[in-house]
Design a protein around this motif. Structure first.
Motif, short mmCIF file in Angstrom:
data_model
loop_
_atom_site.label_atom_id
_atom_site.label_comp_id
_atom_site.label_asym_id
_atom_site.label_seq_id
_atom_site.Cartn_x
_atom_site.Cartn_y
_atom_site.Cartn_z
N MET A 158 -1.81 -19.64 -61.21
CA MET A 158 -0.79 -19.26 -60.24
C MET A 158 -0.60 -17.74 -60.14
O MET A 158 0.30 -17.27 -59.45
CB MET A 158 0.55 -19.91 -60.61
CG MET A 158 0.53 -21.42 -60.46
SD MET A 158 0.34 -21.93 -58.74
CE MET A 158 0.00 -23.68 -58.95
N SER A 159 -1.45 -16.98 -60.82
CA SER A 159 -1.35 -15.52 -60.73
C SER A 159 -1.41 -15.08 -59.28
O SER A 159 -2.25 -15.55 -58.50
CB SER A 159 -2.52 -14.86 -61.48
OG SER A 159 -2.49 -15.16 -62.84
N GLY A 160 -0.52 -14.17 -58.91
CA GLY A 160 -0.56 -13.61 -57.57
C GLY A 160 0.14 -14.43 -56.51
O GLY A 160 0.15 -14.06 -55.33
N LEU A 161 0.73 -15.57 -56.91
CA LEU A 161 1.42 -16.40 -55.92
C LEU A 161 2.60 -15.65 -55.32
O LEU A 161 3.43 -15.10 -56.04
CB LEU A 161 1.91 -17.69 -56.60
CG LEU A 161 2.55 -18.73 -55.68
CD1 LEU A 161 1.51 -19.31 -54.72
CD2 LEU A 161 3.20 -19.85 -56.50
N LYS A 162 2.67 -15.63 -54.00
CA LYS A 162 3.71 -14.88 -53.30
C LYS A 162 4.42 -15.78 -52.29
O LYS A 162 3.98 -16.89 -52.00
CB LYS A 162 3.10 -13.67 -52.58
CG LYS A 162 2.42 -12.68 -53.52
CD LYS A 162 1.78 -11.54 -52.73
CE LYS A 162 1.07 -10.56 -53.67
NZ LYS A 162 0.40 -9.48 -52.92
N LEU A 163 5.49 -15.27 -51.74
CA LEU A 163 6.23 -16.02 -50.74
C LEU A 163 5.40 -16.27 -49.49
O LEU A 163 5.66 -17.19 -48.72
CB LEU A 163 7.52 -15.28 -50.36
CG LEU A 163 8.56 -15.16 -51.48
CD1 LEU A 163 9.76 -14.39 -51.00
CD2 LEU A 163 8.97 -16.53 -51.97
N VAL A 195 2.27 -18.68 -64.61
CA VAL A 195 3.29 -19.10 -63.65
C VAL A 195 4.28 -17.98 -63.32
O VAL A 195 4.97 -17.46 -64.21
CB VAL A 195 4.07 -20.31 -64.22
CG1 VAL A 195 5.20 -20.69 -63.31
CG2 VAL A 195 3.12 -21.49 -64.42
N PRO A 196 4.39 -17.57 -62.04
CA PRO A 196 5.37 -16.58 -61.63
C PRO A 196 6.68 -17.25 -61.20
O PRO A 196 6.76 -18.49 -61.16
CB PRO A 196 4.69 -15.92 -60.42
CG PRO A 196 3.93 -17.05 -59.80
CD PRO A 196 3.48 -17.94 -60.95
N SER A 329 13.14 -9.75 -59.72
CA SER A 329 13.16 -10.45 -61.01
C SER A 329 12.00 -11.42 -61.19
O SER A 329 11.95 -12.14 -62.17
CB SER A 329 14.47 -11.25 -61.13
OG SER A 329 14.56 -12.22 -60.11
N PHE A 330 11.06 -11.46 -60.26
CA PHE A 330 9.97 -12.43 -60.30
C PHE A 330 9.18 -12.36 -61.62
O PHE A 330 8.94 -13.35 -62.26
CB PHE A 330 8.99 -12.20 -59.15
CG PHE A 330 9.50 -12.79 -57.86
CD1 PHE A 330 10.74 -13.38 -57.79
CD2 PHE A 330 8.70 -12.75 -56.72
CE1 PHE A 330 11.20 -13.91 -56.61
CE2 PHE A 330 9.15 -13.30 -55.53
CZ PHE A 330 10.41 -13.87 -55.48
N GLN A 331 8.78 -11.17 -62.00
CA GLN A 331 7.86 -11.05 -63.12
C GLN A 331 8.47 -11.42 -64.46
O GLN A 331 7.79 -11.85 -65.36
CB GLN A 331 7.28 -9.63 -63.18
CG GLN A 331 6.35 -9.32 -62.02
CD GLN A 331 5.73 -7.95 -62.17
OE1 GLN A 331 6.28 -7.09 -62.85
NE2 GLN A 331 4.61 -7.73 -61.50
#
Length: 337
Positions: A158-163, A195-196, A329-331
């Motif tokens: 899931m690395s790099g998962l964005k909105l 997981v982000p 705060s995602f990371q």
């Protein structure tokens, strides 16, 4: 035998013995000589109901006939440079095998962009990998291990998962529907790593919607999942994004030579592409043909569970997109599974 009792198997087999010859021919490409195990998969997908499982399988066989699925491996996406773009934006590969002989599929769920070709090419490529898995990889693994191997494990990075993943939901829903209705119960476990926050927030609302047998297949691992995955596979079979000692995706460090299983240059993709080109027997053009992709009709009537999940995901991602204050705060967010 789980949900599939011997009586159910016998009833199901008797029904399949009555189907038309064209359906029997395409069924051979599905069961690869393991009829009972295939019937068990469809029964499990329909909670042991013979009537529903029979309809599901017959519908799937008709879908195969109507869309030329038996011949899809003889239709490579060409030219190679164009196909490389598909591979670079639809991240999937085989990194190795578990100690039980199951192939390990690595999927770059967070970094796949699906922006180098039309949706038809991505659906075509996905089905081709499914067919190659079922007709080549799994039969080879079965022969090598001296026991039936009809499933795989998948490790989703899931690395790099964005909105912006909201933009891909239509395509992912299409691929998921194809799998649900035509390739049921082919994955024994889904391991989710790196997981982000975006995934964490969505997982909290999606998990309660899952059936218990589905929940048991999904394992959300801490960090890159390296330590947990090493319990079922040896180090060389780890996907490249799980090789690092700490959390996060990495291409490795020091003297460790990492083979990116997503790349078209990886042995898995080289063997797959060579196999398809050999079956096709056509010379490679310099440019993609105008009708170069295989247009596969997506079957209707997907799993209600998955349809509800997709709607929930779309709703949750929209909420997150509109809640910009969360982005900082995602990371630092930790998943609580």
């Amino acid at each position: 035998m789980g949900l599939a009792s011997q009586e159910a198997i016998n009833q199901f087999k008797a029904l399949m013995d009555q189907v038309d010859e064209p359906l029997k021919r395409t069924f051979k490409n599905v069961h690869q000589g393991y009829i009972v195990e295939t019937l068990e998969r469809f029964l499990k997908a329909r909670e042991g109901n013979v009537t529903k499982a029979h309809k599901m399988l017959v519908d799937s066989l008709n879908w195969r006939l109507q869309n030329g699925i038996d011949e899809i491996l003889a239709k490579p996406i060409i030219p190679t440079n164009f196909y490389r773009g598909v591979r670079d934006s639809q991240l999937i590969g085989v990194s190795g095998y578990t100690r039980d002989g199951l192939p390990v599929f690595a999927i770059g769920a967070g970094l796949s962009t699906f922006d180098k070709a039309s949706i038809h090419y991505y659906v075509q490529s996905h089905i081709q990998i499914n067919e190659y898995r079922d007709r080549v990889i799994l039969p080879t693994a079965t022969k090598k291990n001296g026991k039936y191997i009809g499933k795989c494990v998948k490790v989703l990075d899931m690395s790099g998962l964005k909105l912006s993943a909201l933009n891909q939901i239509k395509l992912l829903t299409t691929i998921s529907t194809v799998d649900d209705l035509n390739y049921p119960e082919k994955t024994i476990t889904y391991y989710i790593v790196n997981v982000p926050y975006v995934f964490s927030a969505c997982w909290k609302v999606v998990k309660p919607l899952l059936q218990e047998r589905t929940k048991l297949k999904v394992q959300v691992l801490q960090g890159n999942g390296r330590e947990e995955l090493l319990k079922i596979m040896d180090y060389p079979s780890l996907p490249h994004f799980c090789r690092r000692s700490g959390s996060g995706s990495s291409s490795g460090s020091g003297s460790d030579t990492i083979s990116d299983c997503y790349s078209l240059d990886h042995p898995f993709h080289q063997e797959l592409y060579s196999y398809m080109k050999q079956l096709s027997g056509v010379n490679e053009p310099k440019e993609p043909a105008k009708q170069g992709s295989v247009h596969v009709e997506v079957p209707l009537g997907g799993d209600p569970e998955n349809e509800e999940i997709h709607k929930t995901l779309e709703s949750e991602l929209k909420k997150l997109r509109n809640h910009k204050s969360l982005s900082g705060s995602f990371q630092n967010f930790k998943i609580g599974d």
